[in-house]
Design a protein around this motif. Structure first.
Motif, PDB file in Angstrom:
ATOM      1  N   VAL A 277      -4.429   1.253  -2.675  1.00 45.39           N
ATOM      2  CA  VAL A 277      -4.852  -0.048  -2.837  1.00 45.39           C
ATOM      3  C   VAL A 277      -6.195  -0.248  -3.758  1.00 45.39           C
ATOM      4  O   VAL A 277      -6.828   0.589  -3.833  1.00 45.39           O
ATOM      5  CB  VAL A 277      -5.390  -0.718  -1.570  1.00 45.39           C
ATOM      6  CG1 VAL A 277      -5.818  -2.204  -1.557  1.00 45.39           C
ATOM      7  CG2 VAL A 277      -4.166  -0.638  -0.516  1.00 45.39           C
ATOM      8  N   HIS A 278      -5.848  -1.249  -4.672  1.00 47.11           N
ATOM      9  CA  HIS A 278      -7.035  -1.507  -5.431  1.00 47.11           C
ATOM     10  C   HIS A 278      -7.939  -2.435  -5.428  1.00 47.11           C
ATOM     11  O   HIS A 278      -7.907  -2.963  -4.333  1.00 47.11           O
ATOM     12  CB  HIS A 278      -6.184  -2.016  -7.199  1.00 47.11           C
ATOM     13  CG  HIS A 278      -5.287  -1.115  -7.355  1.00 47.11           C
ATOM     14  ND1 HIS A 278      -5.586   0.178  -8.335  1.00 47.11           N
ATOM     15  CD2 HIS A 278      -3.875  -1.062  -7.575  1.00 47.11           C
ATOM     16  CE1 HIS A 278      -4.387   0.760  -8.547  1.00 47.11           C
ATOM     17  NE2 HIS A 278      -3.253  -0.170  -8.012  1.00 47.11           N
TER      18      HIS A 278
ATOM     19  N   GLN B  37      -0.585  -9.442   1.364  1.00 46.46           N
ATOM     20  CA  GLN B  37      -1.856  -8.994   2.161  1.00 46.46           C
ATOM     21  C   GLN B  37      -1.547  -7.596   2.292  1.00 46.46           C
ATOM     22  O   GLN B  37      -0.428  -6.904   2.468  1.00 46.46           O
ATOM     23  CB  GLN B  37      -2.253  -9.657   3.302  1.00 46.46           C
ATOM     24  CG  GLN B  37      -1.532  -9.561   4.582  1.00 46.46           C
ATOM     25  CD  GLN B  37      -1.622  -8.214   5.333  1.00 46.46           C
ATOM     26  OE1 GLN B  37      -2.740  -7.732   4.830  1.00 46.46           O
ATOM     27  NE2 GLN B  37      -1.119  -7.687   6.145  1.00 46.46           N
ATOM     28  N   VAL B  38      -2.549  -6.632   1.881  1.00 39.35           N
ATOM     29  CA  VAL B  38      -2.391  -5.188   2.160  1.00 39.35           C
ATOM     30  C   VAL B  38      -3.782  -4.706   3.135  1.00 39.35           C
ATOM     31  O   VAL B  38      -4.733  -5.214   2.907  1.00 39.35           O
ATOM     32  CB  VAL B  38      -2.214  -4.478   1.079  1.00 39.35           C
ATOM     33  CG1 VAL B  38      -1.251  -4.637   0.307  1.00 39.35           C
ATOM     34  CG2 VAL B  38      -3.218  -4.847  -0.059  1.00 39.35           C
ATOM     35  N   PRO B  39      -3.542  -3.695   3.706  1.00 38.51           N
ATOM     36  CA  PRO B  39      -4.840  -3.205   4.523  1.00 38.51           C
ATOM     37  C   PRO B  39      -5.621  -2.682   3.368  1.00 38.51           C
ATOM     38  O   PRO B  39      -5.183  -2.159   2.345  1.00 38.51           O
ATOM     39  CB  PRO B  39      -4.346  -2.136   5.308  1.00 38.51           C
ATOM     40  CG  PRO B  39      -2.894  -2.387   5.594  1.00 38.51           C
ATOM     41  CD  PRO B  39      -2.482  -3.043   4.454  1.00 38.51           C
ATOM     42  N   ASN B  40      -6.905  -2.744   3.414  1.00 40.30           N
ATOM     43  CA  ASN B  40      -7.785  -2.367   2.236  1.00 40.30           C
ATOM     44  C   ASN B  40      -8.944  -1.551   3.261  1.00 40.30           C
ATOM     45  O   ASN B  40     -10.402  -2.020   2.940  1.00 40.30           O
ATOM     46  CB  ASN B  40      -8.733  -3.397   1.312  1.00 40.30           C
ATOM     47  CG  ASN B  40      -9.025  -2.872   0.214  1.00 40.30           C
ATOM     48  OD1 ASN B  40      -8.789  -1.966  -0.194  1.00 40.30           O
ATOM     49  ND2 ASN B  40     -10.077  -3.888  -0.137  1.00 40.30           N
ATOM     50  N   ASN B  41      -8.688  -0.648   3.857  1.00 41.76           N
ATOM     51  CA  ASN B  41      -9.495   0.039   4.654  1.00 41.76           C
ATOM     52  C   ASN B  41      -9.451   1.688   4.634  1.00 41.76           C
ATOM     53  O   ASN B  41      -9.618   2.284   5.451  1.00 41.76           O
ATOM     54  CB  ASN B  41      -9.463  -0.257   5.925  1.00 41.76           C
ATOM     55  CG  ASN B  41      -8.273  -0.118   6.856  1.00 41.76           C
ATOM     56  OD1 ASN B  41      -7.259   0.243   5.992  1.00 41.76           O
ATOM     57  ND2 ASN B  41      -8.229  -0.055   7.906  1.00 41.76           N
ATOM     58  N   ILE B  42      -8.925   2.167   3.450  1.00 43.71           N
ATOM     59  CA  ILE B  42      -8.442   3.541   3.153  1.00 43.71           C
ATOM     60  C   ILE B  42      -9.898   4.292   3.537  1.00 43.71           C
ATOM     61  O   ILE B  42      -9.706   5.567   3.552  1.00 43.71           O
ATOM     62  CB  ILE B  42      -7.938   3.685   1.999  1.00 43.71           C
ATOM     63  CG1 ILE B  42      -7.050   5.100   2.011  1.00 43.71           C
ATOM     64  CG2 ILE B  42      -8.814   3.443   0.776  1.00 43.71           C
ATOM     65  CD1 ILE B  42      -5.925   5.116   2.722  1.00 43.71           C
ATOM     66  N   ASP B  43     -11.174   3.688   3.233  1.00 40.11           N
ATOM     67  CA  ASP B  43     -12.308   4.514   3.338  1.00 40.11           C
ATOM     68  C   ASP B  43     -12.814   4.366   4.815  1.00 40.11           C
ATOM     69  O   ASP B  43     -13.742   5.136   5.062  1.00 40.11           O
ATOM     70  CB  ASP B  43     -13.222   4.055   2.296  1.00 40.11           C
ATOM     71  CG  ASP B  43     -13.636   2.516   2.719  1.00 40.11           C
ATOM     72  OD1 ASP B  43     -12.682   2.013   3.215  1.00 40.11           O
ATOM     73  OD2 ASP B  43     -14.530   2.195   1.983  1.00 40.11           O
ATOM     74  N   ALA B  44     -12.200   3.841   5.640  1.00 43.84           N
ATOM     75  CA  ALA B  44     -12.745   3.690   7.148  1.00 43.84           C
ATOM     76  C   ALA B  44     -12.274   4.937   7.867  1.00 43.84           C
ATOM     77  O   ALA B  44     -11.419   5.738   7.437  1.00 43.84           O
ATOM     78  CB  ALA B  44     -11.795   2.500   7.757  1.00 43.84           C
TER      79      ALA B  44
ATOM     80  N   GLN C  99       0.628  -1.325   0.014  1.00 39.31           N
ATOM     81  CA  GLN C  99      -0.109   0.062  -0.036  1.00 39.31           C
ATOM     82  C   GLN C  99       0.980   1.251  -0.064  1.00 39.31           C
ATOM     83  O   GLN C  99       0.344   2.333  -0.338  1.00 39.31           O
ATOM     84  CB  GLN C  99      -1.023   0.061   1.263  1.00 39.31           C
ATOM     85  CG  GLN C  99      -0.290   0.123   2.525  1.00 39.31           C
ATOM     86  CD  GLN C  99       0.123  -1.030   3.158  1.00 39.31           C
ATOM     87  OE1 GLN C  99       0.321  -2.036   2.274  1.00 39.31           O
ATOM     88  NE2 GLN C  99       0.542  -0.923   4.464  1.00 39.31           N
ATOM     89  N   TRP C 100       2.038   1.067   0.348  1.00 36.19           N
ATOM     90  CA  TRP C 100       3.183   2.126   0.272  1.00 36.19           C
ATOM     91  C   TRP C 100       3.819   2.362  -0.795  1.00 36.19           C
ATOM     92  O   TRP C 100       4.523   3.229  -1.213  1.00 36.19           O
ATOM     93  CB  TRP C 100       4.136   2.108   1.658  1.00 36.19           C
ATOM     94  CG  TRP C 100       3.513   2.071   2.968  1.00 36.19           C
ATOM     95  CD1 TRP C 100       3.378   1.092   3.654  1.00 36.19           C
ATOM     96  CD2 TRP C 100       2.877   3.219   3.523  1.00 36.19           C
ATOM     97  NE1 TRP C 100       2.569   1.505   4.746  1.00 36.19           N
ATOM     98  CE2 TRP C 100       2.706   2.916   4.915  1.00 36.19           C
ATOM     99  CE3 TRP C 100       2.909   4.671   3.524  1.00 36.19           C
ATOM    100  CZ2 TRP C 100       1.841   3.513   5.940  1.00 36.19           C
ATOM    101  CZ3 TRP C 100       2.287   5.391   4.244  1.00 36.19           C
ATOM    102  CH2 TRP C 100       1.942   4.889   5.630  1.00 36.19           C
TER     103      TRP C 100
END
Length: 272
Positions: free
Chosen positions: A178-179, A142-149, A117-118
């Motif tokens: 992240v896509h 694996q990447v965090p996928n919570n940029i909208d949190a 993600q970086w």
């Protein structure tokens, strides 16, 4: 990432929630198939302080495993795990920036835990990384996928407010860092891999005072803390404002504070 947004990492702060952060890596490895090489050659891209890189030794005790990271602070901490392993393998660490990493040898497994993600444009790097895999090898991440949190949305909202936008408007991760899961599946499949992509939302129960702030100080808040490092008064003011927003978004219960955290996983096996 741009040079201005490159964070300075604090291994001790990152490891304060080590158990929660390590669980997704274990879930990722559970889906990685047997590797073609014996002993295997493994690269951990974005290894951080090395604690999860060391987990690879349990699964592949004879492997030669190299953890790569661009943070001197993280690599210094990781050296505690370096050396020969009980199974006859070896664990070592080296400096590399994932944005420019071009493998010079063949690997049976390239794995990355909460790092891509970086890495701006990481999709375009997949082809070269897969070329470095042995036939039947695996690329897993694996990447965090919570940029909208709220965790990130409130940080961006505050960072782009009138008070802070001149100093912080360009340093935070963007919503496209992240896509969507389907984008990764499509890219990996088109590159000739058998791909498995999924998401999991963890409900982390955190303890202590302002635990969500404590969590993000080790990860997403690092660019802000880096940019404001030479201005402690401004840094403390931003953190105080952000803390108050987090308290409202993530209220404490009698048993702790719940942090919902969605992560995206991908395991791609190269054709044998």
């Amino acid at each position: 990432m741009t040079a201005a947004a490159t964070p300075t990492w604090d291994p001790a702060q990152y490891l304060r929630h080590a158990d929660h952060r390590a669980r997704p890596f274990a879930d990722l490895l559970a889906r990685v198939p047997d590797l073609p090489g014996d002993p295997a050659r493994i690269a951990d891209l974005g290894c951080g302080p090395g604690n999860v890189t060391a987990v690879l030794v349990r699964r592949w005790p004879t492997a030669h495993i190299t953890g790569y990271d661009n943070s001197p602070q993280m690599l210094e901490r990781a050296q505690a795990y370096a050396g020969a392993t009980a199974g006859g393998g070896r664990l070592d660490f080296a400096h590399a920036d994932a944005e420019a990493w071009a493998p010079t040898q063949t690997y049976d497994l390239i794995v990355s835990n909460a790092a891509l993600q970086w890495v701006e444009g990481h999709l375009d790097a997949f082809s070269g990384w897969l070329d470095a895999l042995a036939p039947g090898g695996t690329f897993a991440f694996q990447v965090p996928n919570n940029i909208d949190a709220p965790l990130h949305a409130l940080m961006r909202e505050l960072g782009t407010s009138a008070r802070w936008k001149d100093r912080l408007g360009d340093v935070l991760r963007h919503t496209d860092s992240v896509h969507a899961p389907g984008v990764y599946l499509d890219r990996l499949a088109r590159l000739g891999c058998e791909a498995d992509v999924w998401e999991t939302t963890y409900l982390h129960v955190l303890e202590g005072e302002d635990p969500v702030l404590d969590w993000v100080k080790g990860t997403g808040l690092r660019p802000v803390l880096t940019v404001l490092a030479d201005d402690p008064e401004a840094r403390d003011a931003f953190v105080a404002e952000y803390r108050d927003l987090l308290r409202e978004a993530y209220p404490s219960a009698g048993y702790g504070t719940v942090l919902p955290f969605r992560r995206l996983f991908a395991v791609a096996r190269k054709e044998a």
